[in-house]
Motif scaffolding. Structure first.
Motif, short mmCIF file in Angstrom:
data_model
loop_
_atom_site.label_atom_id
_atom_site.label_comp_id
_atom_site.label_asym_id
_atom_site.label_seq_id
_atom_site.Cartn_x
_atom_site.Cartn_y
_atom_site.Cartn_z
N ASP A 18 0.83 -1.19 0.00
CA ASP A 18 0.00 0.00 0.00
C ASP A 18 0.87 1.25 0.00
O ASP A 18 2.07 1.21 0.35
N LYS A 57 -13.76 7.12 -3.34
CA LYS A 57 -12.95 5.98 -3.81
C LYS A 57 -13.02 5.89 -5.32
O LYS A 57 -14.06 6.10 -5.94
N LYS A 59 -11.72 2.80 -7.47
CA LYS A 59 -11.09 1.47 -7.53
C LYS A 59 -10.14 1.30 -6.33
O LYS A 59 -10.58 1.26 -5.20
N ARG A 60 -8.84 1.23 -6.54
CA ARG A 60 -7.90 1.00 -5.44
C ARG A 60 -7.45 2.30 -4.77
O ARG A 60 -6.67 2.27 -3.82
N THR A 62 -8.19 5.72 -2.57
CA THR A 62 -9.09 6.32 -1.60
C THR A 62 -8.59 7.72 -1.27
O THR A 62 -7.43 7.88 -0.88
N ILE A 76 -3.36 4.34 -1.85
CA ILE A 76 -3.49 3.33 -2.91
C ILE A 76 -3.31 1.96 -2.27
O ILE A 76 -2.28 1.69 -1.62
N THR A 77 -4.28 1.10 -2.46
CA THR A 77 -4.23 -0.26 -1.94
C THR A 77 -3.63 -1.18 -2.99
O THR A 77 -3.98 -1.10 -4.17
N ALA A 78 -2.71 -2.03 -2.54
CA ALA A 78 -2.12 -3.04 -3.43
C ALA A 78 -1.61 -2.41 -4.72
O ALA A 78 -2.17 -2.64 -5.80
N THR A 79 -0.56 -1.63 -4.61
CA THR A 79 -0.03 -0.90 -5.76
C THR A 79 0.32 -1.83 -6.92
O THR A 79 0.67 -3.00 -6.74
N GLN A 80 0.23 -1.24 -8.12
CA GLN A 80 0.63 -1.93 -9.34
C GLN A 80 1.63 -1.06 -10.07
O GLN A 80 1.73 0.15 -9.80
N ASP A 83 0.74 2.31 -11.33
CA ASP A 83 0.54 3.44 -10.41
C ASP A 83 1.75 4.37 -10.37
O ASP A 83 1.69 5.44 -9.75
#
Lengths: 112, 112
Positions: A18, A57, A59-60, A62, A76-80, A83
């Protein structure tokens, strides 16, 4: 004049971790906006927050606006790897269609 | 799709030259802005315009002027370019305080 500070300046995370960036204004804001700038690109509008304590929100992502309307955060939750970029907050203290004051930005690097 | 177009992506100018940076938007927006972006400093507002022939100074107007003769076009003028004006220049437009900015792709200006 109005100042908007962001922390951290830079963060490096592993994909799946995160990430949070914080934005603080020296004055009370009527609204706050968030932008993302990919490397080599230009800032792109993400969202606007208007109400005290507002949470939105996407998507990922907030976004929160503080109760006193002087601070905000983006989580950001569970970055990719998509991002990756620099995230800017921008505050409007006038409530009109006039200028925003941009924060200094937080650069996010995501590695596999 | 809405668009803000900046005339040049890269420019190299000599010290003392008069430099024109052009920006055109096709969205019929009232408000247009010129920012410069420097590492560690974020985006700083140079000038903005809320109507044709109307302009207001931003946070760092020294050494710059602007022109807005038509609604769709907002020009930034460096009267006598100096090396400390080497920067990325970003133009943006905005419809009202309810919406975010739409940025152009930027002009990277180098003054030698």
């Amino acid at each position: 004049g109005q100042q908007v500070m962001q922390i951290p300046q830079y963060q490096h995370v592993q994909e799946g971790e995160d990430f949070t960036t914080y934005c603080n204004s020296s004055t009370t804001l009527s609204n706050i906006q968030w932008y993302k700038q990919r490397p080599g690109g230009h800032p792109v509008f993400l969202i606007q927050l208007v109400k005290s304590g507002e949470v939105k929100k996407q998507k990922r992502l907030t976004f929160q606006f503080g109760e006193a309307k002087k601070n905000s955060s983006l989580h950001i939750t569970a970055t990719q790897t998509t991002d990756v970029g620099t995230y800017f907050c921008a505050g409007d203290s006038t409530g009109t269609a006039s200028k925003l004051t941009f924060g200094t930005g937080t650069r996010l690097q995501v590695t596999l | 799709d809405v668009k803000v177009t900046q005339s040049s992506r890269y420019l190299v100018k000599r010290t003392g030259e008069k430099v024109f940076l052009e920006c055109v938007q096709d969205m019929d927006h009232e408000n247009m802005f010129w920012y410069r972006q420097d590492p560690g400093l974020g985006l700083r507002l140079i000038y903005f315009s809320y109507d044709v022939k109307m302009k207001e100074k931003g946070d760092i107007p020294e050494g710059y002027s602007v022109s807005r003769e038509k609604k769709e076009r907002f020009s930034l003028i460096l009267e006598s370019a100096s090396t400390n004006q080497t920067s990325m220049y970003l133009c943006a437009s905005r419809d009202s305080h309810l919406y975010g900015y739409t940025f152009g792709s930027g002009t990277r200006l180098t003054v030698v």
